[in-house]
Design an enzyme around this catalytic site. Structure first.
Site, PDB file in Angstrom:
ATOM      1  N   GLY A  31       0.489  -0.951   0.166  1.00 26.02           N
ATOM      2  CA  GLY A  31       0.449  -0.174  -0.201  1.00 26.02           C
ATOM      3  C   GLY A  31       1.150   1.197  -0.092  1.00 26.02           C
TER       4      GLY A  31
ATOM      5  N   ASP B 119      -2.139   7.268   0.800  1.00 30.02           N
ATOM      6  CA  ASP B 119      -2.554   7.680   2.405  1.00 30.02           C
ATOM      7  C   ASP B 119      -1.520   7.595   3.142  1.00 30.02           C
ATOM      8  OD1 ASP B 119      -3.641  10.180   0.778  1.00 30.02           O
ATOM      9  OD2 ASP B 119      -4.760  10.449   1.542  1.00 30.02           O
TER      10      ASP B 119
ATOM     11  N   LYS C 140       1.378   6.273  21.317  1.00 29.32           N
ATOM     12  CA  LYS C 140       1.506   7.546  21.856  1.00 29.32           C
ATOM     13  C   LYS C 140       2.266   7.810  23.651  1.00 29.32           C
ATOM     14  CE  LYS C 140      -2.349   9.206  18.733  1.00 29.32           C
ATOM     15  NZ  LYS C 140      -0.885  10.351  18.479  1.00 29.32           N
TER      16      LYS C 140
ATOM     17  N   HIS D  87      -9.319   2.992  19.176  1.00 26.60           N
ATOM     18  CA  HIS D  87      -8.355   4.381  20.250  1.00 26.60           C
ATOM     19  C   HIS D  87      -9.052   3.917  21.553  1.00 26.60           C
ATOM     20  CE1 HIS D  87      -6.245   4.685  16.088  1.00 26.60           C
ATOM     21  NE2 HIS D  87      -7.062   5.531  15.486  1.00 26.60           N
TER      22      HIS D  87
END
Length: 528
Positions: free
Chosen positions: A34, A38, A208, A266
């Site tokens: 891919g 994007d 994160k 998430h």
């Protein structure tokens, strides 16, 4: 040291979350499938460059892109470096980008035929033929839509898998299905070709900094742990806000919606880390066990995600943004089906039926076209005992995941002077101020490095996926009209805080705004 004395680690040092015996150190190729999309352009390649520039990739690493798009080397190199931050900062940075291009090549081909994957394998073997040893390691990164996960995993195993003398690993992006049944179908199909040890299901929120910091905040601070239960906490809000709409990508969004895009993965992952019990160790499986195992030690075996029943309709608020402030509404996006009732905002209240959290509402909120970009956890504690204080503000702990990572604790303190009056104040840990120029890695950098090391700690296990979909599948089927008429979301203006009904929604679960005029601290990062 006496015979009975135990060795002590350096102050504050946390043992490695995973041994590095499985780390890919030499003769490694990272294959990005891919590569023209994007996700690869904006996230995967900038993360790989970040690791490369810090010399954290395996020695002599090579990167190979694969996609259907036909393009020459110059176009490929332009795409993979177009989102690297500050590319012209220094001559050293410019040289690093050129070096990164030099180790990156491209192959084009279909995702559902053997022949292109045979060509990809031949290209990989031509690179590996130059190795000094027989070891060959391949890390496949699927920056692809879920519609091609199954054929791609099959073709990779059949045509590009190293049988002997190396390690194969595969990183799979979300979403992992659309509901419980499709998730199980995907898990089963992938498992036919790839073992759980070889599979790394990425949810970048687990990479994160502030989500990873939750483990330390909770389990390295006695003061936090002592108040981390239903006896002290009134309610918890986990919020995701985006200041922009679909912007021409409404066709894709309308198929998946805000719940699949944000809440089911998430925010639910953040909730699981927030509510899990202390792991036995920092090994990957101990941490992942505790994410699906919660409750006090006396009831070990109770699962935190399994203890969450499916979301009820009355615990849900759905919204859709409309044109305002010169910005178009959701239905003004030409790629959105006419008359769509797909929510662009959802607030859903979850309940954890175990002794630690019973009765505490966990309100997950996510929306597009809101007034700001922000992801935060807000823990509101219960009222103090009435008597000497009346109408005093509640304590709150706010953990800002992004932007500008920070932890705020709102307390009550006496105003200076001759009179005794309590006002809310805050203890402010803003990362940029406290830690200065320390580099906070991007989530994708951290997770790709974990995959290279073979560390599954921050990746999603198959049983987590199954339980997570059970929580949201009934409400998704209701929204999509599987069991009757589709509910119509309430409208909210582009650039607002969300639906006007949101305040009354959170208040019915016990959230109480401060009795004093109070603004959370803001940090002027340009002044630091």
């Amino acid at each position: 040291m006496s015979a009975t004395a135990r060795p002590r680690s350096m102050s504050g040092t946390i043992p490695s979350m995973e041994t590095t015996s499985n780390e890919l150190k030499d003769n490694t190729i990272v294959i990005v499938l891919g590569a023209s999309g994007d996700l690869a352009k904006k996230k995967t390649y900038p993360a790989l460059f970040g690791l490369f520039s810090q010399r954290l990739l395996p020695r002599d690493v090579k990167i190979v892109g694969y996609a259907r798009t036909k393009m020459d080397t110059e176009e490929y190199h332009k795409r993979i470096t177009s989102y690297i931050k500050n590319p012209n900062d220094t001559p050293e940075m410019k040289q690093q980008i050129e070096d990164f291009k030099a180790l990156s090549t491209y192959v084009s081909g279909a995702y559902d035929k053997d022949e292109p994957f045979e060509e990809l394998n031949a290209h990989l073997e031509s690179i590996e033929a130059k190795y000094q040893t027989k070891e060959r390691n391949r890390l496949f990164y699927l920056a692809l839509p879920p519609s091609v996960f199954i054929p791609v995993t099959e073709k990779l195993k059949k045509n590009c898998y190293v049988i002997r003398g190396g390690v194969n690993r595969i990183i799979i992006e979300k979403p992992f299905g659309k509901d419980t049944d499709s998730c199980r179908e995907l898990i089963t199909a992938v498992k036919e070709n790839w073992t759980e040890d070889e599979t790394f299901r990425i949810d970048h929120y687990l990479g994160k900094e502030m989500v990873k910091n939750l483990l330390v905040l909770r389990f390295a601070n006695v003061s936090m742990g002592a108040a981390w239960d239903k006896n002290h906490i009134s309610n918890v809000q986990i919020t995701f806000k985006e200041p922009f709409g679909t912007e021409g990508r409404g066709g894709y969004f309308d198929e998946f919606g805000i719940i699949r895009d944000i809440l089911q993965n998430h925010l639910l992952q953040v909730l699981s880390v927030l509510t899990m019990e202390r792991p036995v160790s920092f090994s990957a499986e101990d941490i992942r066990d505790e994410k699906v195992t919660s409750g006090y030690p006396t009831i070990s075996g109770v699962k935190v995600l399994r203890a969450i029943p499916p979301v009820e309709r009355h615990d849900t608020l759905l919204g859709q943004y409309v044109a305002a402030n010169g910005r178009p509404g959701y239905l003004d996006d030409e790629t959105v089906p006419r008359g769509s009732v797909c929510p662009t905002f959802t607030a859903a209240t979850l309940w954890i039926n175990n002794p630690r959290w019973e009765g505490v509402p966990f309100i997950l909120k996510a929306g597009k076209a809101l007034n700001e970009a922000k992801v935060e956890i807000r823990i509101q504690f219960k009222d103090v005992t009435q008597g000497i204080f009346k109408d005093i503000s509640r304590n709150e702990l706010v953990i800002r995941i992004q932007p500008s990572e920070a932890v705020y604790l709102k307390l009550n303190a006496k105003t200076p002077g001759l009179y005794t009056r309590a006002v809310p104040v805050d203890m402010d840990l803003t990362y940029k101020r406290r830690f200065g120029e320390v580099h906070i890695p991007e989530a994708y950098e951290a997770l790709i490095l974990d995959a290279i090391k073979g560390d599954h700690s921050n990746f999603v296990r198959d049983d987590e996926l199954d339980v997570a979909w059970k929580i949201f599948t009934p409400i998704l089927h209701w929204i999509e009209g599987h069991s009757g008429p589709r509910p119509k979301p309430v409208q909210y203006p582009y650039g607002s805080r969300g639906p006007a009904e949101l305040d009354s929604f959170v208040q019915k679960y016990g959230f109480r705004r401060s009795t004093e005029a109070y603004a959370w601290p803001t940090t002027n990062l340009s002044a630091l």
